[in-house]
Each structure stands twice: as C-alpha cells, then as structure tokens.
Enzyme design. Sequence first.
Site, PDB file in Angstrom:
ATOM      1  N   LYS A  54      21.886   0.094  91.253  1.00 33.97           N
ATOM      2  CA  LYS A  54      21.690   1.547  90.658  1.00 33.97           C
ATOM      3  C   LYS A  54      20.441   2.528  91.580  1.00 33.97           C
ATOM      4  O   LYS A  54      20.917   3.586  91.666  1.00 33.97           O
ATOM      5  CB  LYS A  54      20.919   1.087  89.423  1.00 33.97           C
ATOM      6  CG  LYS A  54      22.013   0.423  88.437  1.00 33.97           C
ATOM      7  CD  LYS A  54      21.206  -0.146  87.079  1.00 33.97           C
ATOM      8  CE  LYS A  54      22.290  -0.850  86.160  1.00 33.97           C
ATOM      9  NZ  LYS A  54      21.669  -1.576  85.132  1.00 33.97           N
ATOM     10  N   GLN A  98      15.652  -2.566  82.530  1.00 35.57           N
ATOM     11  CA  GLN A  98      16.750  -3.614  82.814  1.00 35.57           C
ATOM     12  C   GLN A  98      16.807  -4.597  81.746  1.00 35.57           C
ATOM     13  O   GLN A  98      15.772  -5.130  81.640  1.00 35.57           O
ATOM     14  CB  GLN A  98      16.500  -4.095  84.464  1.00 35.57           C
ATOM     15  CG  GLN A  98      17.650  -5.062  84.764  1.00 35.57           C
ATOM     16  CD  GLN A  98      19.172  -4.422  84.701  1.00 35.57           C
ATOM     17  OE1 GLN A  98      19.462  -3.064  85.337  1.00 35.57           O
ATOM     18  NE2 GLN A  98      20.142  -5.161  84.272  1.00 35.57           N
ATOM     19  N   ASP A 121      20.505   5.094  79.073  1.00 34.62           N
ATOM     20  CA  ASP A 121      21.257   4.011  78.760  1.00 34.62           C
ATOM     21  C   ASP A 121      22.136   4.205  77.245  1.00 34.62           C
ATOM     22  O   ASP A 121      22.926   3.625  76.984  1.00 34.62           O
ATOM     23  CB  ASP A 121      20.368   2.641  78.862  1.00 34.62           C
ATOM     24  CG  ASP A 121      20.714   1.870  80.244  1.00 34.62           C
ATOM     25  OD1 ASP A 121      21.532   1.887  80.644  1.00 34.62           O
ATOM     26  OD2 ASP A 121      19.733   1.158  80.361  1.00 34.62           O
TER      27      ASP A 121
END
Length: 336
Positions: A54, A98, A121
Amino acid sequence: MPARILDGCKIRDEIFAEIRPQAVELHLREHIRPGLAAVLVGDDPASHLYVNSKIAACHHLGLSSWLHTPPATSTTDDLLKLVNELNRDYRVDGILIQLPLPKQIDTKRILEAVDPAKDVDGFHPINLGKLVSGRPGLVACTPAGCMEILQRYHIPIEGANAVVLGRSDIVGKPMALLLLHANATVTICHSKTHDLPSFVKRADIVVAAMGKAGHVAPDWIKPGAAVIDVGTNRVTDDAAAARLLKNFPERLEKFRAKGSVLIGDVHPDAVNVAGAITPVPGGVGPMTITMLMSNTIKAAKLRRGDSSASPSGEHSANQPSTPGASSATSSASGAR
Ligand code: NAP
C-alpha cells in the site's frame, strides 16, 4: 470455450492512469500531496507485506504516506491516542488500520474512532450507513473494486440475478448493497444457507467471499455467468492442491516447487463453465489497493471542499487542524 479473464491488474493500471493526474492537480493547487497514514500493529509478516504494497502504491502515485508501527503489546488506549492524532493531522487524508489487530485491542472501538472523512477503508458506521442509504461516501475497497471490474468489463448488472457468498462487514454485505444499488436482484448466502449450489446455479453474477479454497464447484456455475472470486486462500496441502489443480499441471508444478499456492473460493475448473471470471491471483487482489488509493484521493478532494469527488457533495468536509498540532509523524517510520 474458456471464460473471459477479468484482469484486475489491467483495471488497476487504468484507474491509476486516471487518478494520478488528480493527485498531481491537488498537489499543484493546494501545495500539499494527498496523504495516507497506515497503522500496523505488531510483527505479522503477511500484514507487513500488505502494508508495504500500500505504501509502495502511494509512492507510485505521488501520494504522501506515513507508516506507524506501534508494538504488538499496544493497548486500545494507545491506539485511540494515535488515531486521534491522525484525525487532527491536517496532512493526513486517509487513515488505514491494518487488520487484524492483536487480540487485546478492541478493533470496533478503533475503527469507530477514525474520522469518517478519513475512513478510506469505508469501515466506519457512518460510511456504512451512507452506503445502505445510497448516499455518496467512502466505500469498502474490496467490494468497490469488484464493482469496478464488473462495470469496466461491461458485465450487465441491472436486472441480473447476483449471488454473494459471504456476509462479512468488509466484503459480503457492502458488495450486496453495491449490486443492489446497481439494480441487480441480490441474494446473500452464508454458512447457514441450505443448498448453496441451488442459489449459485441461478446466478448471472456470483461473488464468492467465503475464505474456502475451491469450495464453489464448476457444476454449480450457470454456463456463461460472471464470477468474481474474492477468496484468497493459501493452500499448502499436497492432496488439496493436486485435487484443485489437476487440470493445471504448470500451476501444480509451481506449487510443488514452492510448497504453497493461492486459490480462490471458486474451483479453478470453473473457468471452463463461466462466461467471465477473475483469476486468483491477479483478479480482485490488485483492486483492493487500487480502491484504497482512489479513496485517499477522493477523501483529499472532499476535505478540501472539492464537490467533484461526490455527485451531491454530501460528505462532511473535515476542517484541518493547525500545522504542528499533531505529532502523527514523529513516531512514524518511512515518513515522506
Ligand atoms: P470472513 O469475515 O471470514 O467471512 C466469510 C463469510 O463466508 C461469512 O459470512 C461466512 O458465513 C461465509 N461462509 C463461510 N463458509 C461458508 C460456506 N461453507 N458456505 C457459505 N458461506 C460460508 O471473510 P472475509 O473477510 O469476508 O473474506 C472472505 C475471503 O475473501 C477470504 O478468503 C479473504 O482472504 C478474501 N479477501 C480478499 C481480499 C482481496 O483483496 N482479494 C480482500 C478481503 C478479503 P457466516 O457469516 O455464517 O459465518
């Protein structure tokens, strides 16, 4: 005839080519690059790999990125403090936590602490609520990526029978809502569904997100259906690999050399029945990072009051705090 392969890498490249100029334009206009802060707790090697990819994508697109790596022993309060600092940091447009977090941390509280305007997200209840009610917002990356694949390959969605296998908050449920908003007739199946094959057999579009290697048998698939295989399962068992890859001798040979292979939730032989199918790897996988980048740029535009990022401009613009108010990057490694 084998199915058309829905190539996630090709779509990723297309989307990157579209969003890179948007990042440059924001930089030129605002003198600040869109920025993503990633929070990676502990030492899980797979999570490190994902986060590094990422961060690499941010570099590739000219976005700022910060990697925060609190220790595995961190508490919920430690992480809440960090998230609040990132919420206040005017340079940070997107915050990525994460997952999974270590067991002692209350994941729900952490995800709900992220400013919805920086929730790239799409996991925050406010963004989920916007998705339910069909209002523009930040949408979970994997399902958003599946929709990009369907749309960019011109798979007809309106009026189609779509079956989503899996009902997780991060894939199955948002996927079903996106298909519903695109006027598909949607059925969601899960581990308590009776007679799963009968549902799959009726589907023009199958989205498999169960986490069960090769579970969807080729003879469940309606001939010509579009199959989006979200499953990413690392198979290490020789007998399982031999069963799943018996018609793919080259892949089996590679598995034997390496000791593992990535298999989707759909049996690889489904390629001979479906009309179109995403490969694993190389289908949905690349789209998740792609949509994370796209969401970061979208969040940056919205925070800067650019209504072009949202058709109705309904997102709340997050007011930046004063420079220096946050120490977000003081503990960061790999800050740029
Ligand atoms: P998850 O939270 O474990 O959810 C799995 C879902 O599948 C649950 O709703 C479960 O039903 C359902 N399920 C399990 N076994 C089933 C069965 N035999 N029949 C029907 N439904 C069944 O998983 P997730 O996070 O949604 O992820 C799903 C898969 O996608 C995993 O392989 C994951 O690695 C992969 N994934 C890939 C990407 C990517 O970028 N490619 C991103 C995210 C996830 P219940 O609710 O009844 O338990």
